[in-house]
Design a protein around this motif. Structure first.
Motif, PDB file in Angstrom:
ATOM      1  N   HIS A 194       0.809  -1.223   0.000  1.00  0.00           N
ATOM      2  CA  HIS A 194       0.000   0.000   0.000  1.00  0.00           C
ATOM      3  C   HIS A 194       0.842   1.273   0.000  1.00  0.00           C
ATOM      4  O   HIS A 194       0.309   2.359  -0.200  1.00  0.00           O
ATOM      5  CB  HIS A 194      -0.957   0.005   1.198  1.00  0.00           C
ATOM      6  CG  HIS A 194      -2.239  -0.724   0.942  1.00  0.00           C
ATOM      7  ND1 HIS A 194      -2.313  -2.093   0.883  1.00  0.00           N
ATOM      8  CD2 HIS A 194      -3.497  -0.260   0.691  1.00  0.00           C
ATOM      9  CE1 HIS A 194      -3.559  -2.455   0.637  1.00  0.00           C
ATOM     10  NE2 HIS A 194      -4.286  -1.368   0.509  1.00  0.00           N
ATOM     11  N   PHE A 210      -1.103   3.452   9.102  1.00  0.00           N
ATOM     12  CA  PHE A 210      -1.700   2.319   8.381  1.00  0.00           C
ATOM     13  C   PHE A 210      -2.113   1.223   9.350  1.00  0.00           C
ATOM     14  O   PHE A 210      -1.324   0.764  10.170  1.00  0.00           O
ATOM     15  CB  PHE A 210      -0.705   1.765   7.358  1.00  0.00           C
ATOM     16  CG  PHE A 210      -1.260   0.654   6.511  1.00  0.00           C
ATOM     17  CD1 PHE A 210      -2.156   0.929   5.487  1.00  0.00           C
ATOM     18  CD2 PHE A 210      -0.882  -0.664   6.735  1.00  0.00           C
ATOM     19  CE1 PHE A 210      -2.672  -0.095   4.696  1.00  0.00           C
ATOM     20  CE2 PHE A 210      -1.380  -1.684   5.946  1.00  0.00           C
ATOM     21  CZ  PHE A 210      -2.278  -1.408   4.928  1.00  0.00           C
ATOM     22  N   LYS A 236      -7.572  -2.698   7.083  1.00  0.00           N
ATOM     23  CA  LYS A 236      -7.498  -2.804   5.628  1.00  0.00           C
ATOM     24  C   LYS A 236      -7.963  -4.183   5.161  1.00  0.00           C
ATOM     25  O   LYS A 236      -8.673  -4.300   4.156  1.00  0.00           O
ATOM     26  CB  LYS A 236      -6.074  -2.539   5.156  1.00  0.00           C
ATOM     27  CG  LYS A 236      -5.900  -2.535   3.649  1.00  0.00           C
ATOM     28  CD  LYS A 236      -6.767  -1.484   2.965  1.00  0.00           C
ATOM     29  CE  LYS A 236      -6.389  -0.079   3.359  1.00  0.00           C
ATOM     30  NZ  LYS A 236      -7.170   0.943   2.592  1.00  0.00           N
ATOM     31  N   PRO A 243      -2.833  -1.554  -5.001  1.00  0.00           N
ATOM     32  CA  PRO A 243      -3.855  -1.696  -3.965  1.00  0.00           C
ATOM     33  C   PRO A 243      -5.209  -1.152  -4.404  1.00  0.00           C
ATOM     34  O   PRO A 243      -5.277  -0.243  -5.246  1.00  0.00           O
ATOM     35  CB  PRO A 243      -3.292  -0.896  -2.789  1.00  0.00           C
ATOM     36  CG  PRO A 243      -2.305   0.037  -3.391  1.00  0.00           C
ATOM     37  CD  PRO A 243      -1.739  -0.661  -4.585  1.00  0.00           C
ATOM     38  N   GLN A 289      -6.527   2.463  -5.909  1.00  0.00           N
ATOM     39  CA  GLN A 289      -5.480   3.145  -6.676  1.00  0.00           C
ATOM     40  C   GLN A 289      -6.067   3.578  -8.017  1.00  0.00           C
ATOM     41  O   GLN A 289      -6.530   2.760  -8.797  1.00  0.00           O
ATOM     42  CB  GLN A 289      -4.286   2.219  -6.903  1.00  0.00           C
ATOM     43  CG  GLN A 289      -3.236   2.767  -7.861  1.00  0.00           C
ATOM     44  CD  GLN A 289      -2.615   4.071  -7.403  1.00  0.00           C
ATOM     45  OE1 GLN A 289      -2.143   4.152  -6.263  1.00  0.00           O
ATOM     46  NE2 GLN A 289      -2.602   5.086  -8.247  1.00  0.00           N
TER      47      GLN A 289
END
Length: 299
Positions: free
Chosen positions: A13, A61, A66, A206, A209
């Protein structure tokens, strides 16, 4: 869950560290240790600017959050360390850190499957589209284990995917953006059909994007990398299909080219490739004959 997955996910990422810099990190560290390196240690390998930005990214992050987002979007993530990562791509010097997949990820590593790429211009002639379809149909007639690989673009790519689906065959589309972004949007129905009919939409980038021209060049190496051979139907000498053919040649893959009219700019790519030693295609059956496929089912 694979304990290394969160760290692969994090590196994937962060677009400042691509496959080459990632390789440099893994020369001395396992992925978890590399992910947790201090800014000074990171900077010695990836450069001070990138090291600083990565530490800032890492602090914000949340890999588990995620993963939940990916699950909600029905996106599977396959890391280099995972058993489902295709060995053909793992052999690349710049193998993607992760692959993101919507649809049937088993297409990426299916025993006895014959992967073949078909690429060409978005401004294809009627002849180019007709021949693309006929060649793909011939593949599935003579080898039902064929999987056609392309890039979901208009014209040649779309025709190759559509012909595969018509034959109830496997097909894989590599995107130059996140797999949750349908590009081009005009191929939305095709995107959905590929997923519905056990094909796969794949990207190394990812989810979310957005479309950036340079990313399409990068994805072309994956189209050729996963394939036994590549057919260039039509394209200019500066086209994406020409780039894919160059990658294929560098990777030691078979390159085929369909000749066209000499006064047509879309004939430039195949004609240049033929001059450079690509295998000329003068009949629908040529590629199947080259690989020694049988007679196949009646039309």
């Amino acid at each position: 869950m694979d304990g290394s997955l969160p760290y692969y996910l994090g590196f994937s990422h962060f677009l400042g560290i691509g496959p080459i810099k990632f390789n440099a990190l893994l020369k001395n560290f396992d992925v978890k240790t590399a992910y947790e390196l201090s800014e000074s240690d990171l900077s010695r390998i990836v450069g001070p600017q990138t090291g600083k930005k990565f530490v800032e990214f890492r602090s914000k992050f949340d890999p588990m959050k995620k993963l939940d987002e990916l699950k909600a979007k029905k996106i599977e993530v396959i890391t280099r360390a995972g058993p489902r990562y295709p060995y053909e791509l793992l052999a690349l010097s710049d193998a993607p850190i992760c692959l993101y997949v919507k649809g049937n990820s088993s297409c990426l590593q299916q025993e006895n499957q014959f992967n073949f790429a078909v690429v060409g211009t978005r401004k294809a002639s009627a002849y180019g589209l007709k021949t693309t379809r006929e060649i793909v149909v011939e593949f599935y007639r003579r080898n039902p284990d064929t999987c056609i690989i392309s890039g979901l673009a208009y014209a040649v790519d779309a025709t190759a995917h559509e012909a595969a689906l018509e034959m109830d065959g496997a097909t894989i589309a590599f995107l130059g953006c996140g797999v949750d972004i349908i590009y081009p949007y005009g191929n939305k129905r095709l995107y959905e059909r590929i997923i519905a009919q056990n094909g796969a939409i794949v990207s190394e980038f990812p989810p979310s994007q957005t479309v950036v021209p340079g990313l399409f060049i990068a994805r072309n190496r994956l189209i050729s990398g996963l394939s036994k051979g590549v057919l260039v139907v039509e394209g200019s000498k500066t086209s994406g299909s020409m780039i894919t053919a160059r990658y294929a040649a560098e990777q030691g893959k078979d390159v085929f080219a369909l000749p066209g009219q000499i006064d047509n700019s879309t004939s430039e790519a195949p004609h240049v490739l033929i001059k450079e030693g690509a295998i000329i295609v003068t009949a629908v059956s040529d590629i199947c004959d080259y690989y020694g496929f049988g007679i196949g089912l009646p039309k």
